[in-house]
Scaffold this motif. Sequence first.
Motif, PDB file in Angstrom:
ATOM      1  N   ASP A  17       0.851  -1.189   0.000  1.00  0.00           N
ATOM      2  CA  ASP A  17       0.000   0.000   0.000  1.00  0.00           C
ATOM      3  C   ASP A  17       0.886   1.238   0.000  1.00  0.00           C
ATOM      4  O   ASP A  17       1.570   1.527   0.975  1.00  0.00           O
ATOM      5  N   ALA A  22      -8.268   5.134  -4.310  1.00  0.00           N
ATOM      6  CA  ALA A  22      -9.029   3.932  -4.638  1.00  0.00           C
ATOM      7  C   ALA A  22      -8.316   3.101  -5.693  1.00  0.00           C
ATOM      8  O   ALA A  22      -8.392   1.866  -5.680  1.00  0.00           O
ATOM      9  N   GLU A  24      -4.710   2.059  -7.319  1.00  0.00           N
ATOM     10  CA  GLU A  24      -3.259   2.069  -7.101  1.00  0.00           C
ATOM     11  C   GLU A  24      -2.601   1.021  -7.981  1.00  0.00           C
ATOM     12  O   GLU A  24      -3.021  -0.144  -8.000  1.00  0.00           O
ATOM     13  N   GLU A  32      -4.638  -2.343  -8.489  1.00  0.00           N
ATOM     14  CA  GLU A  32      -5.370  -2.666  -7.272  1.00  0.00           C
ATOM     15  C   GLU A  32      -6.484  -1.644  -7.081  1.00  0.00           C
ATOM     16  O   GLU A  32      -6.246  -0.438  -7.156  1.00  0.00           O
ATOM     17  N   LYS A  34      -9.108  -0.389  -4.322  1.00  0.00           N
ATOM     18  CA  LYS A  34      -9.548  -0.417  -2.922  1.00  0.00           C
ATOM     19  C   LYS A  34     -11.032  -0.070  -2.935  1.00  0.00           C
ATOM     20  O   LYS A  34     -11.421   1.091  -3.016  1.00  0.00           O
ATOM     21  N   ASN A  36     -14.725   0.528  -1.853  1.00  0.00           N
ATOM     22  CA  ASN A  36     -15.589   0.947  -0.755  1.00  0.00           C
ATOM     23  C   ASN A  36     -16.817   1.607  -1.370  1.00  0.00           C
ATOM     24  O   ASN A  36     -16.954   2.819  -1.391  1.00  0.00           O
ATOM     25  N   HIS A  49      -9.155 -11.214  -5.708  1.00  0.00           N
ATOM     26  CA  HIS A  49      -9.842 -10.265  -4.826  1.00  0.00           C
ATOM     27  C   HIS A  49      -9.925 -10.841  -3.434  1.00  0.00           C
ATOM     28  O   HIS A  49      -9.744 -12.046  -3.207  1.00  0.00           O
ATOM     29  N   ASN A  86     -16.899  -3.951  -0.057  1.00  0.00           N
ATOM     30  CA  ASN A  86     -15.680  -3.492   0.604  1.00  0.00           C
ATOM     31  C   ASN A  86     -14.630  -4.586   0.490  1.00  0.00           C
ATOM     32  O   ASN A  86     -14.862  -5.732   0.906  1.00  0.00           O
ATOM     33  N   ARG A  88     -10.557  -5.604  -1.659  1.00  0.00           N
ATOM     34  CA  ARG A  88      -9.500  -5.300  -2.620  1.00  0.00           C
ATOM     35  C   ARG A  88      -9.714  -6.168  -3.855  1.00  0.00           C
ATOM     36  O   ARG A  88      -9.926  -7.380  -3.737  1.00  0.00           O
ATOM     37  N   TYR A  90      -7.988  -6.960  -7.753  1.00  0.00           N
ATOM     38  CA  TYR A  90      -6.817  -6.795  -8.618  1.00  0.00           C
ATOM     39  C   TYR A  90      -7.238  -7.118 -10.044  1.00  0.00           C
ATOM     40  O   TYR A  90      -7.765  -8.196 -10.312  1.00  0.00           O
TER      41      TYR A  90
END
Length: 242
Positions: A17, A22, A24, A32, A34, A36, A49, A86, A88, A90
């Motif tokens: 990280d 959101a 990256e 990636e 993030k 939410n 994920h 919610n 991660r 990829y």
Amino acid sequence: MAIRNLSEFVEESKQQDRSAEAFELESSHLLEVKLNGRIWAKSGSMVAHRGGVKFTRQGMMEQGLGNLLKKAISGEGTQMMKMEGNGRVYIADAGKKITLLRLGGEAIFVNGNDVLAYEDGIQSDIKMMRKVAGMASGGLFNMRLQGNGVVAITSHYEPLTLAVTPEQPVFTDPNATVAWSGTLTPDIVTDISLGTLFGRGSGESIQLKFAGTGWVVVQPYEEVYFQQQGNGGGGGLLGALS
């Protein structure tokens, strides 16, 4: 290449990280998200994920009647999916290079095949270049993205951005064209005498002409060559949809 032991490999390749954003980039080829809330991504782009994530293919009513009609005309297209919850996620697309662009109300046009993901604050619309009727099966399609948020686009290798001015228009191979500024509306031009140089799948040169003030992004790669009408359609900008 040096041989690494197992612990070195795990340490060097592990997820990190580096940002609270959101979107990256874990590498130039892997994004990636993030999650939410809700993010839109290209169907089939998820490679891993974790967390509570729900994946839903883009619904018919969410695409709008106009976009549905354009998809019906072409018979193909890039399908998007909703990622909600919610966690991660990829995502990647055939190892292509990923570029992140932050829009602050601006509009851009992107080859439908090169749209990887965008935040919920971005509105999308399928656009069709009508002047191509009869020249290539399905016509030419792209996606207009506008709003506030981050867009992830892809290209084969490093993209090149060319400035477009009223004095210096830019001509591009459609299958090497990735994106352009929302201020531009390209024209489709042909030149049969250049058929051996451009549009190798069609036997004639089909080019995009960008005139005005703005920019256009190209890649050093022809993703899919044009096909003659009746050969079953095409790819790249040929039938590239949301």
